[in-house]
Design a protein around this motif. Structure first.
Motif, PDB file in Angstrom:
ATOM      1  N   GLU A 341      -4.253  38.784   7.381  1.00 20.30           N
ATOM      2  CA  GLU A 341      -4.725  38.874   8.765  1.00 20.30           C
ATOM      3  C   GLU A 341      -3.594  39.261   9.700  1.00 20.30           C
ATOM      4  O   GLU A 341      -3.775  40.028  10.643  1.00 20.30           O
ATOM      5  CB  GLU A 341      -5.316  37.529   9.219  1.00 20.30           C
ATOM      6  CG  GLU A 341      -6.745  37.327   8.755  1.00 20.30           C
ATOM      7  CD  GLU A 341      -7.277  35.972   9.175  1.00 20.30           C
ATOM      8  OE1 GLU A 341      -8.379  35.930   9.726  1.00 20.30           O
ATOM      9  OE2 GLU A 341      -6.593  34.955   8.944  1.00 20.30           O
ATOM     10  N   LEU A 409      -5.638  32.844  17.521  1.00 19.62           N
ATOM     11  CA  LEU A 409      -6.625  33.019  16.455  1.00 19.62           C
ATOM     12  C   LEU A 409      -6.884  31.700  15.720  1.00 19.62           C
ATOM     13  O   LEU A 409      -8.024  31.295  15.516  1.00 19.62           O
ATOM     14  CB  LEU A 409      -6.074  34.063  15.490  1.00 19.62           C
ATOM     15  CG  LEU A 409      -6.946  34.563  14.373  1.00 19.62           C
ATOM     16  CD1 LEU A 409      -7.275  36.026  14.678  1.00 19.62           C
ATOM     17  CD2 LEU A 409      -6.233  34.493  13.035  1.00 19.62           C
ATOM     18  N   ARG A 412      -8.511  28.990  17.924  1.00 14.54           N
ATOM     19  CA  ARG A 412      -9.935  29.253  18.104  1.00 14.54           C
ATOM     20  C   ARG A 412     -10.688  28.821  16.848  1.00 14.54           C
ATOM     21  O   ARG A 412     -11.705  28.159  16.896  1.00 14.54           O
ATOM     22  CB  ARG A 412     -10.130  30.755  18.373  1.00 14.54           C
ATOM     23  CG  ARG A 412     -11.221  31.030  19.395  1.00 14.54           C
ATOM     24  CD  ARG A 412     -11.192  32.476  19.862  1.00 14.54           C
ATOM     25  NE  ARG A 412     -10.196  32.726  20.895  1.00 14.54           N
ATOM     26  CZ  ARG A 412      -9.460  33.829  20.973  1.00 14.54           C
ATOM     27  NH1 ARG A 412      -9.565  34.776  20.068  1.00 14.54           N
ATOM     28  NH2 ARG A 412      -8.591  33.984  21.960  1.00 14.54           N
ATOM     29  N   ARG A 413     -10.112  29.196  15.712  1.00 16.12           N
ATOM     30  CA  ARG A 413     -10.766  28.884  14.446  1.00 16.12           C
ATOM     31  C   ARG A 413     -10.831  27.383  14.202  1.00 16.12           C
ATOM     32  O   ARG A 413     -11.826  26.854  13.739  1.00 16.12           O
ATOM     33  CB  ARG A 413      -9.996  29.568  13.311  1.00 16.12           C
ATOM     34  CG  ARG A 413     -10.739  29.587  12.019  1.00 16.12           C
ATOM     35  CD  ARG A 413      -9.942  30.303  10.956  1.00 16.12           C
ATOM     36  NE  ARG A 413      -9.743  31.717  11.214  1.00 16.12           N
ATOM     37  CZ  ARG A 413      -8.806  32.455  10.611  1.00 16.12           C
ATOM     38  NH1 ARG A 413      -7.996  31.915   9.735  1.00 16.12           N
ATOM     39  NH2 ARG A 413      -8.686  33.728  10.889  1.00 16.12           N
ATOM     40  N   GLU A 414      -9.744  26.681  14.555  1.00 11.53           N
ATOM     41  CA  GLU A 414      -9.691  25.233  14.286  1.00 11.53           C
ATOM     42  C   GLU A 414     -10.314  24.417  15.416  1.00 11.53           C
ATOM     43  O   GLU A 414     -10.304  23.193  15.378  1.00 11.53           O
ATOM     44  CB  GLU A 414      -8.238  24.772  14.091  1.00 11.53           C
ATOM     45  CG  GLU A 414      -7.469  25.490  12.991  1.00 11.53           C
ATOM     46  CD  GLU A 414      -8.070  25.265  11.609  1.00 11.53           C
ATOM     47  OE1 GLU A 414      -8.576  24.161  11.361  1.00 11.53           O
ATOM     48  OE2 GLU A 414      -8.073  26.219  10.803  1.00 11.53           O
TER      49      GLU A 414
END
Ligand code: ASP
Length: 581
Positions: A341, A409, A412-414
């Protein structure tokens, strides 16, 4: 017939009163001998009912959704088992005695409720239907109340709202202008303002002391997802102030704005230098709802065996680290995915380190960098057993910028960003200039009327790149919601800035001559800011897109799908404007 009440107004104390309601047919429930209608307006929904034997029943049966009707009749209490606690008017209904269709409606392209999913294209095409929906009515109402709070607050602070021309002259915000051809002056054009910058400064020269305006600004840029060609600023300018005085006023204004949604925000807001923001968060608009700062570990590698990092540090670059909490126990495959990523984000290289529960160091550069150096990294950044440490190297802010993208990133994901949290900060001490590769010259980071910091003036000639500006941005949850500066009020300093920017005297005169002349007529020290009203309202409304807080926005391709603009015009108009040969 005149309406006596709105559709959000009736309560049990109205029972027995004869009322007239007007509004749109929201929902129809036809039970044969009994018809219930929900009638809707901006204020709410009221249930009205026609029963067997009512003279109007057959006519009510012909109603369709979105017809506009007037109904008259007595307010009645609903039976206990039919109360609707979801409606403010849910304890009563109106028995229809007479009903008039004020206007019929075509079958709407979508249902006027919150549940039906509708594509944005269709919403924009039929904006008047979309604006009937509760969510949009709330957003537009909120926008009104925010604008009102701005006016009330700034009036109390001694500001005057003063309009500036829309048919104006090109201003220096650095974007492309929208031009308006002049009919009376062949070959000449007005520019729609990118901001009222020069006019508001001239208002200070005019002795107006404190100006504000809720104003449309126009920038003809290639649109990014959440940009609009015309947008609204809360534009402000103040005389005889320094940076702190501007901050104080704006903080009180922001508090007043948040008060509209019942939220308290503590002031003063955090202040963060541009350099700190870039180094620690990799961006000049850091999201400070969560910590995860980027740390510097260059010293660990300066004399190490890992030549790639060592050479970078020796050459003046840096190695930066981001600790990702809880990611340390992931399988190798997952970590590899993370690295992929990073490469997709443009990273040339990203390496990782972790220490297992047994204290064993694992890393993608274990062999080349050695266990000792990597153990020091883990210690320096304070990473625990569950954490994964990511490392990147680069010149300037390069490594931080990369890790900063990752920081967002992953957060936001966690789910590390608490949506209810409002993290406000001033980013200060921006560089006055930045180097433009395309133009091969220095350009202003804000605009050329921004004052340099006085203590940096001595470096003006020899090292202009290091001169900091008295410029500031206001950041909320990772979005820039405003920006401004203390201005240059000295004509000689202004001239030397133009020289550094390689704007010739002739060019400066042609573009801003009127302003430079005004500057020589007694200019008070002054400064100001512009806040993005659309973005602020969107954040308060919890809307990701500013289009959802604008009544008539354009698409990302700058098209008004409802009105069909831009559009062609006829030859005669072109001829009048001297655009047709
Ligand atoms: N005119 C600037 C802008 O629109 C703001 C300011 O300097 O007040 O970004």
């Amino acid at each position: 017939m005149m309406r006596t009440h709105t559709c959000g107004e009736l309560r049990p104390n109205h029972v027995g009163t004869d009322v007239v309601l007007m509004g749109w047919v929201h929902k129809i429930r036809d039970l044969g001998s009994l018809i219930f209608l929900d009638v809707r307006d901006r204020y709410g929904i009221t249930q009205v009912v026609a029963r067997e034997g009512d003279e109007v029943l057959t006519r009510v049966k012909h109603l369709r959704p979105e017809f506009v009707i007037a109904v008259a009749g007595p307010v009645e209490r609903r039976a206990d088992d039919t109360l609707n606690p979801k409606l403010k008017t849910g304890e009563v209904e109106v028995a229809i005695r007479t009903m008039t269709v004020l206007s019929e409606a075509r079958t709407p392209s979508f249902q006027i409720d919150e549940e039906t999913p509708v594509s944005e294209e269709v919403r924009l095409r039929y904006r008047y239907l979309d604006l009937r929906r509760l969510r949009m009515q709330r957003n537009i109402g909120l926008r009104h109340r925010v604008a009102l709070s701005v006016r009330t607050c700034l009036d109390a602070e001694g500001f005057w709202e003063i309009e500036t021309p829309l048919l104006a002259k090109s201003t220096p915000e650095g974007a492309r202008d929208y031009l308006v051809p002049s009919r009376l002056h062949a070959g000449k054009f007005y520019a729609l303002p990118q901001s009222p910058q020069l006019f508001k400064q001239i208002l200070m020269i005019s002795g107006m002391d404190r100006y504000f305006q809720i104003v449309k600004c126009f920038r003809d840029e290639d649109l990014r997802a959440d940009r609009q060609p015309e947008f609204t600023q809360i534009d402000m300018e103040m005389s005889f102030v320094d940076q702190e005085a501007v901050f104080g006023t704006v903080e009180r204004l922001i508090q007043a704005i948040f008060h509209v949604v019942g939220q308290q925000v503590p002031a003063p807001f955090l202040r963060l230098s541009y350099d700190d923001a870039m180094t620690r968060y990799g961006t000049d608009k850091p999201d400070l709802r969560f910590e995860m700062p980027i740390q510097d570990v260059s010293e660990v590698f300066r004399e190490g065996v890992f030549t790639v990092f060592r050479d970078l540090v020796v050459a003046g670059g840096s190695i930066r680290a981001l600790v990702v909490p809880g990611a340390g126990r992931q399988a190798r495959a997952q970590i590899d995915k993370l690295i992929d990523e990073a490469i997709a984000l443009g990273a040339k290289g990203l390496v990782w380190v972790r220490r297992s529960t047994e204290g064993v160091i694992q890393s993608s550069i274990l062999k080349v960098a050695g266990e000792q150096a990597l153990a020091r990294v883990v210690e320096t950044v304070g990473a625990g057993e569950d954490d994964l440490t990511l490392l990147a190297g680069g010149q300037g802010y390069e490594a931080s910028v990369l890790l900063g993208q990752f920081r967002l990133l992953l957060a936001r994901r966690e789910g590390l960003m608490d949506e209810g949290n409002k993290a406000l900060a001033w980013v200060v001490d921006f560089p006055l200039f930045e180097w433009s590769e395309t133009e091969q010259r220095l350009v202003s980071m804000h605009h050329p009327f921004t004052a340099p910091r006085t203590e940096d003036l001595k470096r003006f000639e020899d090292d202009p790149g290091s001169v900091r500006a008295q410029a500031y941005d206001l950041v909320l949850n990772g979005s820039e919601i405003g920006g401004g500066s203390i201005r240059i009020h000295d004509a000689a300093l202004q001239a030397s800035i133009f020289e550094l920017l390689q704007i010739s005297e002739d060019e400066a005169k042609a573009r801003f001559g009127f302003f430079l002349e005004a500057l020589q007529h007694g200019t008070p020290p002054h400064g100001g800011i512009a806040l993005g009203l659309d973005r602020i309202v969107a954040i308060l409304a919890g809307e990701p897109s500013i289009r959802d807080v604008m009544a008539f926005p354009k698409t990302a391709a700058a098209v008004d799908l409802m009105a069909g603009s831009p559009s062609t015009v006829d030859q005669r108009q072109l001829r009048e404007l001297h655009l047709d040969r």
